[in-house]
Scaffold this active site. Sequence first.
Site: not given
Ligand code: SDX
Length: 373
Positions: A259, A310
């Site tokens: 998140h 989710d």
């Molecule tokens: C919602 O914003 C809100 O409030 C949203 C929400 C709401 O109520 O409206 O809470 C609802 O949207 C929940 C999120 C649903 N999406 C997912 O579950 C998709 C998977 N999650 C990710 O794509 C990610 O965690 C996000 C998009 C939710 C957050 O992304 P960020 O803050 O941009 O974090 P990032 O992509 O920069 O990741 C930081 C690190 C990375 O590692 P490095 O590349 O730096 O080595 O964490 C890793 C990412 O690769 N990482 C994950 C991951 N999420 C982050 N690795 C594997 N699986 C994941 N799910």
Amino acid sequence: MSTFKAGLEDIVALRSEICFIDGQKRQLVYRGYDISELVGKATFEEVVYLLWNGQLPAAAELERFKEQLAAEAALPEQLVDFLKASPKDAEPMAVLRTAVSALGLFDPDTSVQDREANRRKAARLLAKVPVIVAYNGRLREGKDPVPPKPELGLAANFLYMLHGREPDRMDAEIFDAALILHADHELNASTFTARVVTSTLSDVYSAVTAAIGALKGPLHGGANEQVMRTLLAIGEADRVDEWLEAALARKERIMGFGHRVYKTGDPRADYLRRFSQQLGEKRGETKWYEMSRRLEQLMYEKKGLYPNVDFYSASTYYMLGIPMELFTPIFAFSRVSGWTAHILEQLDDNRLIRPRAEYVGPRDQTFVPVDQR
Ligand code: SDX
């Protein structure tokens, strides 16, 4: 100009009185009420009233609000015809986005910008979106739509329209609580989208249509459906470890984890984890819950990541007999309440939302006629 932050991370774009989240303390607060004060105590309708008005309704106010929603539940015939004509394999979020846009064509207030007209449009959207989702859900399975029974309340009526039978108390209460948990979430991508559109003084239907488009993406609301597809693809609890190992080796994003704000866990997941377990035990099918628990444990051990809203909503909705393709439309059904609260607040003290971009492209280019290029 301020410095560039990818994805506007931690940038404060505006001030709001609607929702507070604390990513370190795992707090989610609606108009001053922590969700622990609302889940299991208030109904979704009371929480919507709170988000829109800044206070919980008195009994008479709640009755009037529910009557207003009941009076707005019917869809225009032309919209029902559109839903019947929609391709059966069209993505429900694309159908919802299109239907909400079309709904604006039949609303006499669509271009009226005063606060009362916008409140009426918010109530119409809240009443009609669940009917659109349920109708589309039935039609895409070749079944006839079930007309709403608004007296059941938004949560129970949705399950009634979807299944053609009234839900039992436990199912209705869990679904109502899930709607409360999804209602608002500060300046998430779809809410920010709604505020940007509103800030140009466009209209409520344009803002909500745009927000649905934003929520559709798997990095935002679209993750819940993907979580269930992942669990079904893994199939059995004893295959979780091997599947995750391979997925992480492929550098895949594991849907339902991580998140932008919550770095110590999403408080909503605690409730949804319990709902998933309760419903699994009730139906004698706890494997999706158990597989989810194993995935949660491994994702923390291997990536230090926590489940977001989710993750457990997937198995919770699955145990409620809701088709996976409707998981994100249900997120939209609930979030219409937050989007419209933010639309109303934006208009109360509006300023066009227009950030800057740091230009990093070429400079001082000289034109060369096409026959010399
Ligand atoms: C919602 O914003 C809100 O409030 C949203 C929400 C709401 O109520 O409206 O809470 C609802 O949207 C929940 C999120 C649903 N999406 C997912 O579950 C998709 C998977 N999650 C990710 O794509 C990610 O965690 C996000 C998009 C939710 C957050 O992304 P960020 O803050 O941009 O974090 P990032 O992509 O920069 O990741 C930081 C690190 C990375 O590692 P490095 O590349 O730096 O080595 O964490 C890793 C990412 O690769 N990482 C994950 C991951 N999420 C982050 N690795 C594997 N699986 C994941 N799910």
